[in-house]
Design an enzyme around this catalytic site. Structure first.
Site, mmCIF file in Angstrom:
data_model
loop_
_atom_site.group_PDB
_atom_site.id
_atom_site.type_symbol
_atom_site.label_atom_id
_atom_site.label_comp_id
_atom_site.label_asym_id
_atom_site.label_seq_id
_atom_site.Cartn_x
_atom_site.Cartn_y
_atom_site.Cartn_z
ATOM 1 N N SER A 73 -12.849 4.123 4.580
ATOM 2 C CA SER A 73 -13.478 5.364 4.139
ATOM 3 C C SER A 73 -12.507 6.495 4.426
ATOM 4 O O SER A 73 -11.735 6.421 5.389
ATOM 5 C CB SER A 73 -14.800 5.614 4.869
ATOM 6 O OG SER A 73 -15.333 6.875 4.478
ATOM 7 N N TYR B 177 0.829 -1.207 0.000
ATOM 8 C CA TYR B 177 0.000 0.000 0.000
ATOM 9 C C TYR B 177 0.866 1.260 0.000
ATOM 10 O O TYR B 177 0.351 2.360 -0.245
ATOM 11 C CB TYR B 177 -0.921 0.041 1.219
ATOM 12 C CG TYR B 177 -1.895 -1.099 1.344
ATOM 13 C CD1 TYR B 177 -2.107 -2.014 0.307
ATOM 14 C CD2 TYR B 177 -2.617 -1.278 2.515
ATOM 15 C CE1 TYR B 177 -3.002 -3.056 0.440
ATOM 16 C CE2 TYR B 177 -3.513 -2.322 2.663
ATOM 17 C CZ TYR B 177 -3.694 -3.219 1.623
ATOM 18 O OH TYR B 177 -4.583 -4.266 1.773
ATOM 19 N N SER C 85 -3.215 -14.310 3.343
ATOM 20 C CA SER C 85 -4.233 -13.497 2.686
ATOM 21 C C SER C 85 -4.398 -13.973 1.251
ATOM 22 O O SER C 85 -3.408 -14.266 0.575
ATOM 23 C CB SER C 85 -3.829 -12.016 2.713
ATOM 24 O OG SER C 85 -4.791 -11.210 2.059
ATOM 25 N N ASN C 86 -5.628 -14.047 0.807
ATOM 26 C CA ASN C 86 -5.962 -14.472 -0.551
ATOM 27 C C ASN C 86 -5.620 -15.937 -0.834
ATOM 28 O O ASN C 86 -5.444 -16.318 -1.996
ATOM 29 C CB ASN C 86 -5.275 -13.559 -1.577
ATOM 30 C CG ASN C 86 -5.800 -12.142 -1.512
ATOM 31 O OD1 ASN C 86 -7.004 -11.913 -1.603
ATOM 32 N ND2 ASN C 86 -4.903 -11.176 -1.319
ATOM 33 N N HIS D 78 0.676 -11.728 1.789
ATOM 34 C CA HIS D 78 -0.367 -11.023 1.054
ATOM 35 C C HIS D 78 -0.968 -11.830 -0.099
ATOM 36 O O HIS D 78 -2.141 -11.672 -0.424
ATOM 37 C CB HIS D 78 0.206 -9.704 0.516
ATOM 38 C CG HIS D 78 -0.821 -8.635 0.334
ATOM 39 N ND1 HIS D 78 -0.521 -7.306 0.396
ATOM 40 C CD2 HIS D 78 -2.152 -8.684 0.101
ATOM 41 C CE1 HIS D 78 -1.610 -6.587 0.205
ATOM 42 N NE2 HIS D 78 -2.614 -7.404 0.017
ATOM 43 N N LYS E 264 1.139 -6.617 5.885
ATOM 44 C CA LYS E 264 1.241 -7.812 5.042
ATOM 45 C C LYS E 264 2.537 -7.764 4.238
ATOM 46 O O LYS E 264 2.932 -6.699 3.743
ATOM 47 C CB LYS E 264 0.048 -7.891 4.081
ATOM 48 C CG LYS E 264 -1.301 -7.722 4.747
ATOM 49 C CD LYS E 264 -2.425 -7.672 3.744
ATOM 50 C CE LYS E 264 -3.658 -7.046 4.337
ATOM 51 N NZ LYS E 264 -3.567 -5.589 4.531
#
Length: 295
Positions: free
Chosen positions: A228, A48, A134-135, A106, A73
């Site tokens: 958000s 990120y 993850s994933n 990740h 991650k």
């Protein structure tokens, strides 16, 4: 706030704040806002490129580090034992902390086993309170749970009303792995916010469609990390603990399942090639940057 207890006894908030696709310019402000309205779980990742901003926000917030459940991650280009271990230590430096509450692999590609051994070692050393993946689809999740020394404690995957991951949830429960939704609203794809069933349920409780979807996840036992950039929506997303969906509500939402990704399949060879290309391009950029610095 409600909590789940991971397989190793660590307590994790059922609702956290995710910073995926939040720019470096906005990230510090957003995390400060999230902590201010009451979030105590923050989810970021090496890919990120905003770990430093997350760390800065946590430091400036005044919230004690022990009260924050912090997740990052490891990205694919850092897979393999040595690279993964070094990357986690670098993430800790960027996040301005000497431990992490949860670190995940990740993506389910490349030398994930070597990378996971690094997480196991850092976990043994007390630098990581929990580790996971993850994933990873159900088959790879069972594989990892069976052939590693320490079972993953969390699997963060695509879960939302149109891709409910019922099979993954069943297998995760069998292996005591906590399922976590990285896109609890499906990023609005397919009209999740405008779905008439969700809208009707929301109206019944005087809630928003977003709140109904988050409540549905939580009642299924799935951890959520909505994102958000608006403080009022952050507060709205947190306000989901004062109502309970009925069995009928849950059944109606269960019937919305399309059993397919709204994004892409990790089992699609073309998508695997896309990830490979991304890693190669980043490696070239990194090598080019190092070469320029050497001059």
């Amino acid at each position: 706030m409600e909590y789940v207890t991971l397989s190793n006894g660590v307590k994790m908030p059922v609702l956290g704040y995710g910073v995926y696709q939040i720019t470096q310019d906005e990230c510090e402000r957003c995390v400060l806002d999230a902590l201010n309205v009451g979030y105590r779980s923050i989810d970021t990742a090496q890919s990120y490129f905003n770990e430093e901003q997350v760390g800065s926000a946590i430091r400036k917030s005044g919230v004690p580090r022990k009260d924050i459940f912090l997740t990052t991650k490891v990205w694919i280009e850092h897979y393999g034992y040595e690279a993964a271990k070094a990357s986690v230590m670098e993430s800790m430096h960027k996040l301005q902390t000497d431990y992490l509450d949860l670190v995940l692999l990740h993506q389910p590609f490349s030398d994930a086993y070597g990378a996971y051994r690094a997480l196991e070692e850092l976990y043994d050393e007390g630098k990581l309170r929990a580790i996971g993946i993850s994933n990873f689809y159900a088959d790879r999740m069972v594989d990892f749970a069976s052939f590693n020394r320490i079972k993953p404690m969390v699997n963060q995957v695509e879960v939302h009303i149109f891709n409910q991951q019922k099979t993954a949830k069943e297998w995760a429960d069998k292996y005591s792995i906590q399922l976590e939704a990285w896109a609890p609203f499906g990023e609005g794809r397919g009209g999740t916010f405008n779905n008439p069933i969700i809208a009707d349920i929301a109206q019944k409780y005087g809630k928003t469609p977003a709140q109904v979807m988050l409540r549905w996840h939580i009642q299924r036992g799935v951890v959520v990390i909505p994102k958000s950039t608006h403080k009022e929506r952050m507060a709205e997303n947190l306000n989901v603990f004062d109502f309970t969906l009925t069995v009928q509500d849950m059944d109606m939402i269960a019937a919305l399942d399309l059993e397919t990704s709204s994004f892409f399949s990790h089992q699609d060879p073309k998508m695997v090639e896309w990830f490979v290309q991304m890693v190669e391009e980043r490696k070239k950029q990194h090598d080019s940057s190092k070469e320029k610095k050497s001059w």
